[in-house]
Design an enzyme around this catalytic site. Sequence first.
Site, PDB file in Angstrom:
ATOM      1  N   LYS A 111       0.817  -1.216   0.000  1.00 52.11           N
ATOM      2  CA  LYS A 111       0.000   0.000   0.000  1.00 52.11           C
ATOM      3  C   LYS A 111       0.855   1.273   0.000  1.00 52.11           C
ATOM      4  CE  LYS A 111      -4.176  -2.162   1.587  1.00 52.11           C
ATOM      5  NZ  LYS A 111      -3.793  -3.569   1.862  1.00 52.11           N
TER       6      LYS A 111
HETATM    7  C1  LIG Z   1      -4.477  -4.597   1.403  1.00 52.89           C
HETATM    8  C2  LIG Z   1      -3.705  -5.837   1.260  1.00 52.89           C
HETATM    9  C3  LIG Z   1      -4.113  -6.837   0.360  1.00 52.89           C
HETATM   10  C4  LIG Z   1      -5.386  -6.738  -0.434  1.00 52.89           C
HETATM   11  O1  LIG Z   1      -5.347  -5.714  -1.418  1.00 52.89           O
HETATM   12  P1  LIG Z   1      -6.700  -5.143  -2.021  1.00 52.89           P
HETATM   13  O2  LIG Z   1      -6.293  -4.023  -2.911  1.00 52.89           O
HETATM   14  O3  LIG Z   1      -7.523  -4.673  -0.854  1.00 52.89           O
HETATM   15  O4  LIG Z   1      -7.368  -6.255  -2.741  1.00 52.89           O
HETATM   16  C5  LIG Z   1      -3.298  -7.945   0.227  1.00 52.89           C
HETATM   17  N1  LIG Z   1      -2.177  -8.099   0.954  1.00 52.89           N
HETATM   18  C6  LIG Z   1      -1.751  -7.163   1.825  1.00 52.89           C
HETATM   19  C7  LIG Z   1      -0.518  -7.394   2.595  1.00 52.89           C
HETATM   20  C8  LIG Z   1      -2.500  -6.001   1.997  1.00 52.89           C
HETATM   21  O5  LIG Z   1      -2.082  -5.081   2.860  1.00 52.89           O
END
Ligand SMILES: *Cc1c(COP(=O)(O)O)cnc(C)c1O
Length: 465
Positions: A111
């Site tokens: 993220k």
């Molecule tokens: C947020 C997250 C996901 C999922 O991603 P999305 O965009 O919500 O589908 C997968 N793995 C990790 C480590 C995350 O932080």
Amino acid sequence: MNYLSTRGGVEPVGFAQAVMMGLATDGGLLVPERIPQVDAATLTAWSKLGFQDLALEVLTLFVGEEIPRQHLRTLIERSYATFTHPEVTPVVEQDGLRILELFHGPTAAFKDVALQFLGNLFEYLLERDGGQLNILGATSGDTGSAAIYGVRGKERIQIFILHPKGRVSPIQERQMTTVLDANVHNIAVRGTFDDAQGIVKALFNDLSFKSSYRLGAVNSINWARILAQTVYYFYAWGRVAEGDPGKRISFSVPTGNFGDVFAGYLAKRMGLPVDRLVIATNRNDILTRFIQTGRYAVGDQVYQTLSPAMDIQIASNFERYLYYLYDGDSATVRTLLEQMQRSGHLEVDAARHAQACADFDAAAVTDEETQAQIRATFAATGYILCPHTAVGVHAARGRSDIICLATAHPAKFVDAVRDAIGREAAQPLSLQGLMDKAPRCVDLDATVDAVKAQLEATLSTGAGA
Ligand SMILES: *Cc1c(COP(=O)(O)O)cnc(C)c1O
């Protein structure tokens, strides 16, 4: 480039306004009025670019004239200077397994790729146009800390992050609550992630509250996040396709809110030669069931799993996909979503279901399979997967020419990794010493009123007013 709402109730807005709006004022999500197309010659040229230069090209297509190219370049460079790997998002190969490492940012999860950029973009737009922004978001683990690191210390921004108390990993909790900048406000709600997200949605739908407190979103509903994530699909393709625009590559994507895999879908619609996009879910499998049946139905509960960032029932970006599945027919999207809200499920017709199966594969992976995958990959290669990444790697089994997205660093999930392989992953610098730092956090009941009162009290003291 102008942006429209998936539900059709918003006059076209420009890129900056779409970013500041977050959720559209009619409750829908913002989408570009058209998807820019990238031809074969451009793909070949792009495959030679470094991450930042590539990001500039991809983002320019969606930003248009709204931000001068030189300013956009500066924003991108500042955003990725916080990453510890020179390639930003490198593709590593382990005994035939290709991994796109997305965890070299300040909070060691993918993220950061979007939120380092979004924080700088917010700051830029607020300085340019004047004003303040109060960010409100809910997190199942990684979004919160990544958002906090994206905006900490930024003068025109206050940030309020809700997390489900006791349901994020201890390291994730400390990553959020030990950031003591005055503009950072952590709230632990006594409930699930869906409760927290429901509260955030309710406050955004309270239009008078939203506008009088200038609420902005950082959840994956913000279009700028999708956009930033689209870049690494192009980048990863460039690393393995060696400039051959006919080379088709698949991606396996650990999925929760459908933001990351939607970015892959967008890249494919732009012309990137993507073969299969694999939606890898854990036991919380609403998306996998949708691909299997054409029925998108809330399950009976949210299960806690080894991959907590994916422990969600309703995938907030799914609405964007529905919009494209129905060729931009926002009246139908609105009807389907209203039905979903009333009854907890919606169903697409047979032709649309077939299209969804052409667009995506999906697999639900159990905790046992997740652990077995961490163990098997470690035994075969010495490489340690985080549990989310392991879900994706498991879902990719037996496929060739596939890149698995590594969404978090394994050191963030100490217990899951230790239980699988009997040891811990070495911590990156960003995680060291966290458990010794003092936290700051407010606990609240999982109600809209409690959170609203807390925001009002904090903001009335002058902070963010
Ligand atoms: C947020 C997250 C996901 C999922 O991603 P999305 O965009 O919500 O589908 C997968 N793995 C990790 C480590 C995350 O932080």
